[in-house]
Structures are given as structure tokens and as C-alpha cells.
Write an enzyme that holds these catalytic residues in place. Sequence first.
Site, short mmCIF file in Angstrom:
data_model
loop_
_atom_site.label_atom_id
_atom_site.label_comp_id
_atom_site.label_asym_id
_atom_site.label_seq_id
_atom_site.Cartn_x
_atom_site.Cartn_y
_atom_site.Cartn_z
N ALA A 33 0.84 -1.20 0.00
CA ALA A 33 0.00 0.00 0.00
C ALA A 33 0.87 1.25 0.00
CB ALA A 33 -0.92 -0.02 1.21
N ASN A 34 0.28 2.40 0.19
CA ASN A 34 1.03 3.65 0.31
C ASN A 34 0.32 4.57 1.29
OD1 ASN A 34 -0.85 5.47 -1.21
ND2 ASN A 34 -0.44 3.97 -2.82
#
Length: 223
Positions: A33-34
Site C-alpha cells: 500500500a502507500n
Amino acid sequence: PAKPKASLPLAGRHILVTAGPTHEPIDPVRYIANRSSGKQGFAIAGALAMLGGRVTLVSGPVDLITPAGVDRIDIETAREMATAVDNALPADAAVMVAAVADWRTEAAAETKIKKAEDQTAPTLTLTENPDILATLARSDKRPRLLVGFAAETNDVLAHAETKRARKGADWIIANDVSGDVMGGDRNRVHIVTGNGVESWDDQPKDVVAMRIAERIAAALKED
Ligand code: CTP
Ligand code: CA
């Protein structure tokens, strides 16, 4: 009394917004993810709806309330976002605010990856995700106004101008994420268009959103 919808500047327009991160599974319990919170994209979707637009918001996993008057479609992966965007067309404008994961694992494991007895760490083989904005720019369903975002940590304007050309977007809204912009409530953006660059002061994300929505309404009024 509330203004009748028909008199608002985006009445009769359909606008597509993407927001948030995407999650790319590694196995059933882990993902890539980020740090995108989705706040700027949700604020833009809400501002466009306030101006009378019909807004479809394709959102990655975020912890945010859907803005009033916005149709929200939740997805997890970049490929799901690509499909949801395609299904939402046609649109008069698209604003791609999502921080789409650039890579996914080549194949997600179907069962949880376990630690090896000899303590060797697993190797993740990554493959590139489809570029949703670039694909839309080249499609025969391209919205009349296509706006991309660019989160950069260095050489912000140079990277943004290169991105605008490479992706075929009309505008790129660039922000410097070297500070605490991701997850924060303020943003400092640069609007990069075919007519040059306009840099805005640091402001709350909902103010940035309304100014962008007004500019989109003005652009859709032309021709
Ligand atoms: N974008 C997209 N699909 C992707 C990657 C990005 O639609 N697979 C969109 C984003 O929503 C954003 C714009 O493209 O509007 C720019 O994203 P950004 O991550 O800054 O650009 P990249 O081409 O992925 O370049 P970088 O190597 O800087 O990450
Ligand atoms: Ca990227």
C-alpha cells in the site's frame, strides 16, 4: 433556501474522481500500500457535487465519510480501479487523485506465506499495474477534461510537466509530498496546464478542492 440544482455551474455534468491508495495483495493477510489518506480526492468529489455535478467517486481503502451527493464505488486493487473507472464512463471530466500502486505481486499467494525453518525471507516478484490515467487519455471514451495529480518529493514542476505530456492529461496538479502532506489537512499545489504553471499558497485541502472544482466548472463552460 437551497439554490435549485439546475442553476449550479456543474448541473448536467458527470465527473469521475479517483481517490485513496490501492491495496495489492501479497497473500490473504498482507498487502502492498502507500500513505495516501484519500482526503484531497474526497474533498474534490464533495466540492464538485456542491457545484451541482453528478459525481462518481472510485475509492481505494480509506477511512473517510462519503461526501454529500457523491456516488461512491469502493475497490481495493489497481486493476479493480481500472475496471470501475471504465464502467463509470462516459464522463465530462475525470480527476484522477488516487495514489495507484505502481506495482503488484506477480501472483498473490492463496494461503498465508509461512516463515521458513531455515529463516530465508521470501522474494516478492513485482509486476507493473495498468496506468489508469494514461489508458483513459488514449481511449475513445476520453473525457473532455482529464486532470491528473502528481505527488513528488523533488523537482516537482519538472516531473509534473513531463507527466502531463507522457500521460496525455490536460492538467496535472502537482504537490510536494516531501513534508507531511500525505494524511495531513493542508496542501500546496501547482496547477500545470498547456498555458503554464500556477502555484497556489498552502491552504486547507477543502479550500484547494473548491478552487479546483470551480476551475473545472469554468473549463467545461468553454466551447
Ligand atoms: N495513475 C494512474 N494509474 C497508475 C498510476 C498513476 O491512473 N497506475 C495516475 C494517478 O492517479 C495520478 C497520475 O497518474 O493522477 C500520476 O501518478 P504518479 O504516481 O505521480 O505517476 P506515475 O506515472 O506512476 O510516476 P511515478 O514513477 O512518479 O510514480
Ligand atoms: Ca506512481
